[in-house]
Design a protein around this motif. Structure first.
Motif, short mmCIF file in Angstrom:
data_model
loop_
_atom_site.label_atom_id
_atom_site.label_comp_id
_atom_site.label_asym_id
_atom_site.label_seq_id
_atom_site.Cartn_x
_atom_site.Cartn_y
_atom_site.Cartn_z
N GLY A 4 0.82 -1.20 0.00
CA GLY A 4 0.00 0.00 0.00
C GLY A 4 0.85 1.25 0.00
N PRO A 5 0.23 2.42 -0.18
CA PRO A 5 0.98 3.70 -0.23
C PRO A 5 1.82 3.94 1.02
CG PRO A 5 -1.29 3.99 -0.95
CD PRO A 5 -1.21 2.61 -0.39
N GLU A 6 1.33 3.46 2.18
CA GLU A 6 2.06 3.68 3.42
C GLU A 6 3.34 2.84 3.51
OE1 GLU A 6 -0.62 0.18 3.99
OE2 GLU A 6 -0.78 2.17 3.06
N ASP A 7 3.51 1.88 2.61
CA ASP A 7 4.67 0.98 2.65
C ASP A 7 5.84 1.47 1.80
OD1 ASP A 7 3.38 -1.05 4.29
OD2 ASP A 7 2.14 -1.48 2.53
N ARG A 8 5.75 2.68 1.29
CA ARG A 8 6.81 3.23 0.42
C ARG A 8 7.13 2.26 -0.73
NH1 ARG A 8 11.72 4.58 4.23
NH2 ARG A 8 11.03 2.64 5.24
N TYR A 25 6.70 -4.10 -2.30
CA TYR A 25 7.44 -3.82 -1.08
C TYR A 25 8.92 -3.64 -1.41
CZ TYR A 25 3.49 -5.08 1.93
OH TYR A 25 2.28 -5.12 2.56
N HIS A 83 -4.18 -1.52 -4.99
CA HIS A 83 -3.75 -0.17 -4.62
C HIS A 83 -3.38 0.64 -5.87
CE1 HIS A 83 -3.80 -1.19 -0.43
NE2 HIS A 83 -2.92 -2.18 -0.61
N GLN A 115 -0.40 7.07 -5.47
CA GLN A 115 -0.91 8.33 -4.97
C GLN A 115 -0.22 9.49 -5.67
OE1 GLN A 115 -3.50 8.36 -2.57
NE2 GLN A 115 -3.41 6.20 -3.14
#
Length: 301
Positions: free
Chosen positions: A203-207, A221, A297, A300
Motif C-alpha cells: 500500500g501507499p504507506e509501505d513506500r 514492497y 492499490h 498516490q
C-alpha cells in the motif's frame, strides 16, 4: 528473539475435530488426496465460485491478448492448480522429510551454498507461484544452512497454530513480518537463508516501488532492498515450477551479490524480481495465485 520458538497452541476447543480431520487426511496417500482435490476444485470453480470475479478480472487485465474462451480455460486450470496446492499443503502435516526432498528438486543449490560457505545471510525472494508452501519446508531439508521464512501471522488462532506447525516441522523457522528488522539485527552474520514472499500488494504507506507488472501498474514492497543494503546480504530469486503432479523443481537466480553498495532510492533488486516473476507467470500462467488482489492499490499523486 528466536524465530523457531513455538507459536501458542491456545485455541478454542471446538477446533479439535477439525484438527483431527486434517491430521487424518495428511496420513492419506497423495493420490487419494488428489481425489479430494477434484472435489475442492469443483466446489471452488463452479459451486462457491471462490473469488471468481477477482480471478477473471486479474486474468483479463494480465493477458489482454487472450480471448474470453482462453481466459475461462485459464481460470479453470488455475482452480485445479489451487486445489492441488491445498491438499499438498495438508499433506505436509505427515510427509516425511525424505519424501519432500524427492518431490521438490533444487536444481542449482550452489547459488546459495557458495554464500553460506562465505559465512553470509542470504535473502530469498519468492512468490505465490507453484506450491509456495513447499519452498521453505523443502529448503530446510535441502540446504546446508538454516532456513527462515518471513510470514504474516493469521488472526485465527487455530489456523495460525496449524500452519505454523506445517511450516516448521522440517526444521525451518518463522519470523513474524513486523519483527524482521529486529531478527536481522539480533542474528547479524548468521549463516542462513531468509525467505520472503515478495509479491504481496504494497500500500501507499509501505513506500512501494511502482512499476508495470503484467500490463498493470503495481506497487511492490521495498523492504528487501533496505535489508540487503543495510546488512549487505546477497539476494536470490526463488522460482518453483511444477514438473508433474506432486513434483516441483526450484531454480535459483542471483539478483544481488551483496558486495557492491546499492545507490539510495534506487530499486534494482525489486525491479529484477518483478522481471523474473513476470517471466515465470507467462511461462506457467495457471500456477500463479490469481485470487489475490495484487493490483488493488493505486499510486498516490
Amino acid at each position: 528473539m528466536n524465530s523457531t520458538s513455538s507459536v501458542s497452541t491456545s485455541y478454542p476447543w471446538y477446533y479439535r475435530p477439525l484438527e483431527w480431520l486434517l491430521l487424518g487426511l495428511a496420513h492419506l496417500p497423495l493420490s487419494v488426496l488428489y481425489v479430494l482435490g477434484r472435489g475442492i476444485y469443483v466446489l471452488m470453480a463452479y459451486v462457491v465460485r471462490y473469488r471468481k470475479r477477482v480471478v477473471l478480472e486479474n486474468l483479463r487485465n494480465s493477458f489482454p491478448e487472450k480471448s474470453a474462451a482462453e481466459i475461462a480455460q485459464l481460470a479453470r486450470q488455475f482452480y485445479w492448480h489451487f486445489a492441488q496446492v491445498m491438499v499438498e499443503t495438508i499433506k505436509l502435516a505427515a510427509m516425511p522429510a525424505a519424501e519432500l526432498k524427492k518431490r521438490v528438486l533444487f536444481r542449482n543449490p550452489e547459488v546459495l551454498e557458495r554464500h553460506f560457505a562465505a559465512g553470509r545471510t542470504v535473502l530469498g525472494l519468492s512468490s505465490h507461484a507453484g506450491n509456495w508452501e513447499w519452498v521453505l519446508t523443502s529448503g530446510a531439508v535441502w540446504l546446508s544452512a538454516h532456513a527462515d521464512g518471513v510470514y504474516k501471522p493469521l488472526s485465527n488462532p487455530f489456523f495460525e497454530h496449524f500452519l505454523y506447525r506445517l511450516r516448521t516441522r522440517t526444521g525451518a523457522g518463522l519470523i513474524p513480518m513486523r519483527d524482521t528488522l529486529r531478527d536481522m539485527l539480533q542474528r547479524k552474520g548468521e549463516v542462513r537463508v531468509v525467505s520472503m514472499l515478495s509479491d504481496q500488494a504494497a500500500g501507499p504507506e509501505d513506500r512501494p516501488y511502482w512499476t508495470t507488472f503484467m500490463h498493470q501498474e503495481a506497487g511492490f514492497y521495498t523492504s528487501n532492498e533496505r535489508l540487503a543494503s543495510r546488512f549487505r546480504c546477497p539476494v536470490v530469486y526463488v522460482s518453483i515450477r511444477r514438473m508433474r503432479r506432486g513434483y516441483y523443481e526450484i531454480l535459483l537466480t542471483e539478483l544481488y551479490d551483496g558486495d557492491a553498495p546499492l545507490e539510495p532510492n534506487t530499486f534494482p533488486i525489486t525491479a529484477a524480481f518483478v522481471q523474473q516473476l513476470e517471466h515465470d507467470i507467462r511461462l506457467y500462467p495457471a500456477d500463479y495465485l490469481w485470487t489475490h488482489r495484487r493490483w488493488k492499490h493505486k499510486r498516490q499523486g
